[in-house]
Design an enzyme around this catalytic site. Sequence first.
Site, PDB file in Angstrom:
ATOM      1  N   GLU A   1       0.792  -1.236   0.000  1.00 42.48           N
ATOM      2  CA  GLU A   1       0.000   0.000   0.000  1.00 42.48           C
ATOM      3  C   GLU A   1       0.827   1.292   0.000  1.00 42.48           C
ATOM      4  O   GLU A   1       0.657   2.138   0.888  1.00 42.48           O
ATOM      5  CB  GLU A   1      -0.954  -0.002   1.200  1.00 42.48           C
ATOM      6  CG  GLU A   1      -2.028  -1.062   1.119  1.00 42.48           C
ATOM      7  CD  GLU A   1      -3.047  -0.989   2.247  1.00 42.48           C
ATOM      8  OE1 GLU A   1      -2.832  -0.235   3.224  1.00 42.48           O
ATOM      9  OE2 GLU A   1      -4.080  -1.672   2.153  1.00 42.48           O
TER      10      GLU A   1
ATOM     11  N   GLU B   1      -6.140  -8.112   0.366  1.00 43.92           N
ATOM     12  CA  GLU B   1      -6.789  -7.787   1.631  1.00 43.92           C
ATOM     13  C   GLU B   1      -8.266  -7.505   1.380  1.00 43.92           C
ATOM     14  O   GLU B   1      -8.624  -6.808   0.428  1.00 43.92           O
ATOM     15  CB  GLU B   1      -6.154  -6.568   2.298  1.00 43.92           C
ATOM     16  CG  GLU B   1      -4.720  -6.748   2.750  1.00 43.92           C
ATOM     17  CD  GLU B   1      -4.194  -5.521   3.503  1.00 43.92           C
ATOM     18  OE1 GLU B   1      -5.029  -4.699   3.962  1.00 43.92           O
ATOM     19  OE2 GLU B   1      -2.967  -5.378   3.610  1.00 43.92           O
TER      20      GLU B   1
END
Length: 367
Positions: free
Chosen positions: A182, A287
Site C-alpha cells: 500500500e 486484503e
Amino acid sequence: MKPGKKLRGVNLGGWLVLEKWMTPSLFAGLNARDETSWCVELGREAKTRLQQHWHSFITRADFAWLAEVGINAVRIPVGYWLFAADYPYHHSFGALPHPFVGGGVEVLDRAFDWAEEFGLRVVVDLHAAPGCQNGFDNGGIQDVCEWHTQEAYIDYSLETLERLARRYGKRRALHGIEVLNEPRWDLDTKLLKRYTSAAYWRIRSHCAAEQVAVIFNDGFRSFREYTGFLQPPEHDNVIFDIHRYQCFVQDDIDRDIYRHLQKVVCDWKSEADELIGGLGLPTYVGEWSLGLDAKLAALWAEGPFDHAHTAMDDFQFDIACRGYAAAQLAVFEKYLGWFFWSYKTESMPQWSFRECVERGWLPGKFA
C-alpha cells in the site's frame, strides 16, 4: 509454483508488524500508536513484551486450524527491521539508533516450518518500509510518509527484499514476495515502477520464476496506470495485488447493507472483468474483510461517523455479514486468489477470519 492453483488465504496481520487497533492490549497505558513509537517508548522492556506476543498471538495450532478448514495460503506482513539492526535512522527513533526488537526472522522461519508441515503456501509481504510508505500505522509510523524522499530508504527496502529472497527462496512453502504494501496514492507512479522493476530483478537473482512470484500492490490507483508493466516474456510470474474495503471513506461509511452489496456485485464485479481482461497480469485481492464498522474508520479519520447498521437486530446483522461475505467471495473467486484481513484481532470480529467462520458469517470449509 507458477500461477494456476487458486489461493484462498488469510493474512497474519498484527503479528510481525504491530497495529494498535488489532492488539490494543499491547498498547494499553502507552502513548504509542505504531510499532516504531511502541519500541521507542518501551525501550528495553519492548523485547520481553514483543517476544511474548510473537510466541502466543499465532501458533502452530493456528496453522493446523487454517489447513483443516481448507485455507491453502497465508500472507505474512513483515517490517524492514526484520533481519538486522543496520537499517537507516529516522527522526522518530529519537536517541535510539536502532529501536526495533530483533529476532523476528526466527519467528518467520518457524512460520515457514508450520506452513510446510500443513501444506500452506506463504506470501511474504514488505508491509513497513523505512520512513513509512503510506503514513499508516501498518507502515510502521503513523502520519509520516517519507519513504520516497531518501534513496537510503528505498535502497534498504530493496536490500530487505533480497534478504528475504536469499533466505526463503528455496523453501517449499514460498509462493511469492510482495515488494511493498500500500504505497500512498500520491507517490509518483514512475518512482513506484522503477522501484518495483528493481525489486523484481533483486528477487529473481535468488528465486526462479517457476518457483516464486513477485507481487506488487496497486498503490490506491487504477490498474490502468500499470498497463504494459512487467509483462512476459521479459518478466515472468508477476502478480498484481489489490485491496478492497468499504469502511474508510465517507461515501462507503454512509451506505446501508444493500448499497454495500450493490457495490460488490456491480462495481467490483465490473472492475474484476476489466482488470482480468486488460492488465495482462494475474491478480490477487490481497486484503478484504467484513468490516463495515465506522468505529474502525474513526481510528484514522477525524469527525463523527454515523454507523448505518445500528438499526439492525442481531439476526439482521448476521444476515448482513453473511451476505456481504458471500458477495465478496463470489467476485473475488474470479481472480487468481484472495487473502482475508486478518486471521485474528482482539476486539474486531468482522476483521477476524477465525471468528467470522465460527460465527457462520464465512463458510466453514474453503476446499
